[in-house]
Write a protein that holds these residues in place. Sequence first.
Motif, PDB file in Angstrom:
ATOM      1  N   MET A 195       9.866   6.651  13.523  1.00  0.00           N
ATOM      2  CA  MET A 195      10.218   5.433  12.011  1.00  0.00           C
ATOM      3  C   MET A 195       9.114   5.195  11.875  1.00  0.00           C
ATOM      4  SD  MET A 195      14.379   4.624  13.471  1.00  0.00           S
ATOM      5  CE  MET A 195      14.368   3.949  11.953  1.00  0.00           C
ATOM      6  N   ASN A 196       8.911   4.752  12.402  1.00  0.00           N
ATOM      7  CA  ASN A 196       7.392   3.903  12.385  1.00  0.00           C
ATOM      8  C   ASN A 196       6.153   4.383  11.730  1.00  0.00           C
ATOM      9  OD1 ASN A 196       8.165   1.544  13.704  1.00  0.00           O
ATOM     10  ND2 ASN A 196       7.311   1.333  15.512  1.00  0.00           N
ATOM     11  N   LYS A 197       5.603   5.803  11.920  1.00  0.00           N
ATOM     12  CA  LYS A 197       4.694   6.783  11.007  1.00  0.00           C
ATOM     13  C   LYS A 197       5.354   6.902   9.718  1.00  0.00           C
ATOM     14  CE  LYS A 197       3.079   8.824  15.415  1.00  0.00           C
ATOM     15  NZ  LYS A 197       2.856  10.473  15.594  1.00  0.00           N
ATOM     16  N   LEU A 198       6.559   7.444   9.621  1.00  0.00           N
ATOM     17  CA  LEU A 198       6.994   7.453   8.671  1.00  0.00           C
ATOM     18  C   LEU A 198       6.977   5.626   7.590  1.00  0.00           C
ATOM     19  CD1 LEU A 198      10.164   9.717   9.037  1.00  0.00           C
ATOM     20  CD2 LEU A 198       7.536  10.421   7.967  1.00  0.00           C
ATOM     21  N   THR A 199       7.304   4.682   7.724  1.00  0.00           N
ATOM     22  CA  THR A 199       7.417   3.513   8.098  1.00  0.00           C
ATOM     23  C   THR A 199       5.976   3.387   6.568  1.00  0.00           C
ATOM     24  OG1 THR A 199       8.644   3.037   8.932  1.00  0.00           O
ATOM     25  CG2 THR A 199       7.789   1.133   7.275  1.00  0.00           C
TER      26      THR A 199
ATOM     27  N   LEU B 233       1.705   3.211   2.744  1.00  0.00           N
ATOM     28  CA  LEU B 233       0.161   3.817   1.868  1.00  0.00           C
ATOM     29  C   LEU B 233       0.851   4.109   0.665  1.00  0.00           C
ATOM     30  CD1 LEU B 233      -1.073   5.289   4.891  1.00  0.00           C
ATOM     31  CD2 LEU B 233      -2.139   3.099   3.760  1.00  0.00           C
ATOM     32  N   GLU B 234       1.835   5.194   0.228  1.00  0.00           N
ATOM     33  CA  GLU B 234       1.778   5.711  -1.100  1.00  0.00           C
ATOM     34  C   GLU B 234       1.881   4.167  -2.204  1.00  0.00           C
ATOM     35  OE1 GLU B 234       5.589   8.639  -0.639  1.00  0.00           O
ATOM     36  OE2 GLU B 234       4.846   9.321   0.948  1.00  0.00           O
TER      37      GLU B 234
ATOM     38  N   LYS C  98       1.086   1.588  -1.247  1.00  0.00           N
ATOM     39  CA  LYS C  98      -0.492   0.652  -1.735  1.00  0.00           C
ATOM     40  C   LYS C  98      -0.949   1.641  -2.737  1.00  0.00           C
ATOM     41  CE  LYS C  98      -4.664  -0.150   0.354  1.00  0.00           C
ATOM     42  NZ  LYS C  98      -5.603   0.217   2.073  1.00  0.00           N
ATOM     43  N   ASP C  99      -1.040   2.358  -2.715  1.00  0.00           N
ATOM     44  CA  ASP C  99      -1.873   4.028  -3.473  1.00  0.00           C
ATOM     45  C   ASP C  99      -1.022   3.702  -5.189  1.00  0.00           C
ATOM     46  OD1 ASP C  99      -3.358   4.864  -1.634  1.00  0.00           O
ATOM     47  OD2 ASP C  99      -1.985   6.449  -1.747  1.00  0.00           O
ATOM     48  N   ILE C 100      -0.614   3.642  -5.396  1.00  0.00           N
ATOM     49  CA  ILE C 100       0.849   3.213  -6.639  1.00  0.00           C
ATOM     50  C   ILE C 100       0.745   1.887  -6.992  1.00  0.00           C
ATOM     51  CG2 ILE C 100       2.909   3.028  -7.622  1.00  0.00           C
ATOM     52  CD1 ILE C 100       4.601   5.297  -5.239  1.00  0.00           C
ATOM     53  N   ALA C 101       0.466   0.852  -6.112  1.00  0.00           N
ATOM     54  CA  ALA C 101      -0.042  -0.485  -6.829  1.00  0.00           C
ATOM     55  C   ALA C 101      -0.989   0.038  -7.508  1.00  0.00           C
ATOM     56  CB  ALA C 101       0.416  -1.347  -5.901  1.00  0.00           C
ATOM     57  N   ILE C 102      -2.607  -0.087  -6.526  1.00  0.00           N
ATOM     58  CA  ILE C 102      -3.580   0.452  -7.299  1.00  0.00           C
ATOM     59  C   ILE C 102      -3.977   1.186  -8.022  1.00  0.00           C
ATOM     60  CG2 ILE C 102      -5.799   1.071  -6.106  1.00  0.00           C
ATOM     61  CD1 ILE C 102      -5.074   1.025  -3.501  1.00  0.00           C
ATOM     62  N   ASN C 103      -2.952   2.236  -8.208  1.00  0.00           N
ATOM     63  CA  ASN C 103      -2.829   2.715 -10.091  1.00  0.00           C
ATOM     64  C   ASN C 103      -2.517   1.923 -10.864  1.00  0.00           C
ATOM     65  OD1 ASN C 103      -4.044   5.144  -8.727  1.00  0.00           O
ATOM     66  ND2 ASN C 103      -2.291   6.068  -8.156  1.00  0.00           N
ATOM     67  N   ILE C 104      -1.661   1.267 -10.780  1.00  0.00           N
ATOM     68  CA  ILE C 104      -0.971   0.414 -12.007  1.00  0.00           C
ATOM     69  C   ILE C 104      -2.017  -1.022 -11.951  1.00  0.00           C
ATOM     70  CG2 ILE C 104       1.008  -1.500 -12.193  1.00  0.00           C
ATOM     71  CD1 ILE C 104       3.070   0.640 -10.569  1.00  0.00           C
ATOM     72  N   SER C 105      -2.620  -1.139 -10.670  1.00  0.00           N
ATOM     73  CA  SER C 105      -3.224  -2.761 -11.017  1.00  0.00           C
ATOM     74  C   SER C 105      -4.684  -2.016 -11.765  1.00  0.00           C
ATOM     75  CB  SER C 105      -4.056  -2.924 -10.212  1.00  0.00           C
ATOM     76  OG  SER C 105      -4.972  -4.210 -10.375  1.00  0.00           O
TER      77      SER C 105
END
Length: 140
Positions: free
Chosen positions: A70-74, A79-80, A82-89
């Motif tokens: 569960m910790n690995k999936l979280t 991370l996903e 974070k990538d989406i937020a970086i792309n939006i920024s």
Amino acid sequence: AAAAAAEGVPATPREEPVRDDAAVETAEEAKEPAEADITELCRDMFSKMATYLTGELTATSEDYKLLENMNKLTSLKYLEMKDIAINISRNLKDLNQKYAGLQPYLDQINVIEEQVAALEQAAYKLDAYSKKLEAKYKKL
């Protein structure tokens, strides 16, 4: 004798408590099981205890494995995100730069719109004036 009776000591040394044989139960002698039976029972007990403890430890181990997964999936989800937020920024910065590049043209459009509105008012005034002139011409 009275003092001795008060202390709980019988008044005469020969006095014994009265026994009621009807109220006394007879006890049977406890017989120990044979030595082989005790050894077998101990082995059985230790075997079952080992099975129980193995099951408990296995369940705990499985719980920890589940928590680890569960910790690995979280972590992957974060991370996903974070990538989406970086792309939006990044896209937002690009849009702001494009808007800043278009701003002079938008200002020109606003100026042209104001000029068109003024020209329209002038056309209405000219039309009204021409109608007045036409009315005067028809009178003459």
